[in-house]
Design a protein around this motif. Structure first.
Motif, short mmCIF file in Angstrom:
data_model
loop_
_atom_site.label_atom_id
_atom_site.label_comp_id
_atom_site.label_asym_id
_atom_site.label_seq_id
_atom_site.Cartn_x
_atom_site.Cartn_y
_atom_site.Cartn_z
N ARG A 207 2.27 6.89 -6.82
CA ARG A 207 1.35 7.96 -7.24
C ARG A 207 1.97 9.34 -6.96
NH1 ARG A 207 -0.92 7.81 -11.21
NH2 ARG A 207 -2.82 6.64 -11.20
N GLY B 296 -9.86 8.67 -7.21
CA GLY B 296 -8.76 8.25 -6.34
C GLY B 296 -8.98 8.71 -4.92
N ALA C 183 2.51 1.73 -3.35
CA ALA C 183 1.55 2.21 -4.35
C ALA C 183 1.36 3.72 -4.22
CB ALA C 183 0.21 1.49 -4.18
N GLY D 144 0.82 -1.21 0.00
CA GLY D 144 0.00 0.00 0.00
C GLY D 144 0.85 1.25 0.00
N GLY E 110 -4.16 1.90 -1.49
CA GLY E 110 -3.03 2.11 -2.39
C GLY E 110 -3.34 1.65 -3.80
N VAL E 111 -3.96 0.46 -3.90
CA VAL E 111 -4.27 -0.07 -5.23
C VAL E 111 -5.29 0.83 -5.93
CG1 VAL E 111 -5.27 -2.01 -6.47
CG2 VAL E 111 -3.70 -2.42 -4.60
N GLY E 112 -6.29 1.29 -5.16
CA GLY E 112 -7.30 2.17 -5.75
C GLY E 112 -6.67 3.45 -6.27
N LEU E 113 -5.69 3.93 -5.53
CA LEU E 113 -4.98 5.14 -5.93
C LEU E 113 -4.35 4.97 -7.31
CD1 LEU E 113 -4.82 7.55 -4.17
CD2 LEU E 113 -2.63 6.78 -3.31
N ILE E 114 -3.81 3.78 -7.55
CA ILE E 114 -3.18 3.53 -8.85
C ILE E 114 -4.21 3.27 -9.93
CG2 ILE E 114 -1.76 1.86 -10.08
CD1 ILE E 114 0.10 1.78 -7.86
N ARG E 115 -5.27 2.53 -9.58
CA ARG E 115 -6.12 2.01 -10.64
C ARG E 115 -7.31 2.89 -10.99
NH1 ARG E 115 -8.49 -3.16 -10.02
NH2 ARG E 115 -8.92 -2.91 -12.22
N PHE E 116 -7.78 3.73 -10.07
CA PHE E 116 -8.95 4.53 -10.40
C PHE E 116 -8.58 5.59 -11.44
CE2 PHE E 116 -11.54 3.67 -6.30
CZ PHE E 116 -11.84 2.42 -6.80
N PRO E 117 -9.51 5.86 -12.35
CA PRO E 117 -9.15 6.63 -13.55
C PRO E 117 -8.80 8.10 -13.33
CG PRO E 117 -11.48 6.10 -13.54
CD PRO E 117 -10.88 5.33 -12.44
N ASP E 118 -9.49 8.82 -12.43
CA ASP E 118 -9.13 10.23 -12.27
C ASP E 118 -8.93 10.58 -10.80
OD1 ASP E 118 -11.70 10.09 -11.51
OD2 ASP E 118 -12.42 11.77 -12.70
N ALA E 119 -8.46 11.80 -10.55
CA ALA E 119 -8.08 12.19 -9.20
C ALA E 119 -9.26 12.11 -8.24
CB ALA E 119 -7.51 13.61 -9.21
N ALA F 64 -5.92 -1.82 -0.17
CA ALA F 64 -6.93 -1.45 -1.15
C ALA F 64 -6.85 0.03 -1.48
CB ALA F 64 -8.32 -1.80 -0.61
N ALA G 208 -11.68 -1.51 -5.74
CA ALA G 208 -10.31 -1.18 -6.14
C ALA G 208 -9.55 -2.42 -6.58
CB ALA G 208 -9.58 -0.51 -4.98
N LEU G 209 -9.88 -3.56 -5.97
CA LEU G 209 -9.08 -4.76 -6.21
C LEU G 209 -9.62 -5.64 -7.32
CD1 LEU G 209 -8.33 -5.72 -2.52
CD2 LEU G 209 -6.72 -4.78 -4.16
N ALA H 111 -8.74 6.79 -1.39
CA ALA H 111 -7.70 7.24 -0.49
C ALA H 111 -8.19 7.44 0.93
CB ALA H 111 -7.12 8.55 -1.02
N ASP I 10 -3.36 14.81 -7.54
CA ASP I 10 -3.04 13.38 -7.39
C ASP I 10 -1.97 13.19 -6.32
OD1 ASP I 10 -4.61 11.87 -9.26
OD2 ASP I 10 -3.57 12.99 -10.83
N VAL J 94 -2.58 9.55 1.79
CA VAL J 94 -2.70 8.10 2.02
C VAL J 94 -1.44 7.58 2.69
CG1 VAL J 94 -2.93 5.85 0.92
CG2 VAL J 94 -4.22 7.78 0.08
#
Lengths: 96, 128, 187
Positions: free
Chosen positions: A27, B38, A23, A20, B26-35, B24, C96-97, B42, A36, A43
């Motif tokens: 970002r 995210g 990641a 986490g 952290g992953v959402g931060l990377i994978r969600f399309p816009d700020a 989750a 998210a996952l 977050a 962003d 986070v």
């Protein structure tokens, strides 16, 4: 057997926290926009608060509680400061 | 298995829940399309994560006083996380840091549109 | 040359503001004791001094309370809030996952029915803490809040967000809103 279960749980916990945190560092580095990066650093800070808590659980002490309180109370100041002074030219569209 | 062991396992599971929510986020931060999406990943799952970890600390210390000292942590986070989310979200909306094609409904844009049109119209009426 | 009636009014106002600030002072003292993790006379005295200083230096307009208070509905509100927080946190985590990407977001306008600033603020806070929605803009004059909602597939999802907000509002109004607000939320 009991202690094995607990060690496995804590190893998983460590891996999850590391992933986490990495990641959010990704970002922060990649952006693309200032917003962003602010969200990601928020986070990262919350992850730090949680990690301080988990360390207390694992080592069985309560000395980091003041650290958690201080971090939880002041975590927003950075994001609010940035949010107040962000301008349209900081968006992802202005500098892709 | 003694009562102590059970408490140890309970607190370990609570910590596991908190770690899962952090992962989750952290992953959402990377994978969600816009700020703006995210931002959802977050700030929020971590509030529950914090509650779980705080419970785990109190259980591990076996003390109510510890739980009470930790109440301000959760309280601060609950007051402060929405404020931060709102400030950042509003700034993000205004700087255009979101992808309009991703929104199904945008009542705010409609209302801003309406308000600007009204504001444009009213001074002219006063001047004439 | 002040008129006596005017002076009396001023004094009454001052007393009213002290009464209005009592809950806040009490909450600050409790917070101080929680921070120290102990209930003692020293904490009580230093907490009281600090609370008075803080409320004087960082003066805020007093919050208007309606005078009604129903602990049952407040308990229902807190219970429902934490239950939904728990469910929604894991929902967003799975969102998210999971392999599929999220479909669409929405910005939803919710027209609240209360006229109380306090209730509007708490509704906004609660909805912001719910994973899947946060307040992006608010209009105090019209008691409207604009929520950014994550992953609303269709208009039904948008309507869900609205219903959830109004439900929380009704619970809050029932626990400490004015009779006027109760009448209004019934419709």
């Amino acid at each position: 057997m009991n202690s094995v279960v607990i060690s496995v749980i804590y190893i998983t916990v460590g891996v999850m926290f590391t992933a986490g945190a990495l990641a959010s560092v990704y970002r922060v580095v990649r952006g693309p926009s200032l917003i962003d990066r602010v969200i990601a650093s928020d986070v990262l800070l919350t992850t730090l608060i949680l990690a301080a808590g988990v360390e207390m659980v694992y080592n069985g002490h309560t000395r980091s509680i003041p650290l958690m309180v201080a971090l939880a109370a002041t975590a927003v100041l950075g994001s609010i400061a940035v949010a107040r002074h962000v301008s349209p030219k900081d968006s992802a569209k202005a500098n892709p | 298995m003694s009562f102590d062991d059970i408490l140890d396992i309970v607190s370990a599971v609570l910590v596991l829940g908190g770690a899962f929510l952090t992962l989750a986020a952290g992953v959402g931060l990377i994978r969600f399309p816009d700020a703006l999406s995210g931002l959802h990943a977050a700030t929020k799952p971590q509030v529950l994560g914090l509650i779980l970890v705080v419970l785990a600390i109190a259980i591990e210390a076996r003390s109510w006083t510890t739980l009470l000292t930790l109440v301000p942590v959760v309280l601060f986070q609950m007051l402060v996380a929405p404020t931060a989310a709102h400030m950042i979200g509003r700034a993000g909306y205004r700087t255009g840091d979101f992808r309009p094609e991703l929104s199904l409904v945008d009542d705010l844009a409609d209302d801003i549109d309406l308000a600007t049109r009204e504001a444009d119209r009213s001074p002219r009426r006063q001047r004439s | 040359m002040t008129e006596p009636a005017n002076e009396r009014e001023l004094r009454q106002e001052a007393r009213a503001s002290i009464v209005h600030q009592l809950p806040l002072l009490f909450a600050l003292v409790v917070l101080w004791m929680l921070l120290w993790g102990a209930v003692s006379w020293l904490n009580l005295v230093t907490g009281l001094i600090l609370a008075v200083v803080v409320t004087r230096v960082f003066y805020l307009p007093p919050v208007e309370l309606s005078g009604r208070f129903n602990p049952f509905w407040l308990a229902v509100f807190v219970g429902q809030f934490f239950a939904e927080l728990f469910v929604a946190s894991f929902q967003v985590a799975f969102l998210a996952l999971r392999p599929r990407r999220i479909s669409k977001n929405s910005i939803v306008e919710v027209q609240l029915r209360t006229r109380s600033d306090l209730i509007m603020t708490i509704v906004a806070l609660a909805m912001s803490l719910m994973p899947g929605s946060f307040v992006i803009e608010s209009d105090r004059m019209r008691s409207r809040i604009y929520l950014h909602a994550l992953n609303t597939k269709d208009l039904e999802g948008v309507e869900d967000v609205r219903t959830k907000t109004l439900q929380l509002e009704r619970l809050l109004v029932r626990s400490f809103g004015s009779l006027d607000d109760i009448e209004r939320t019934r419709k």
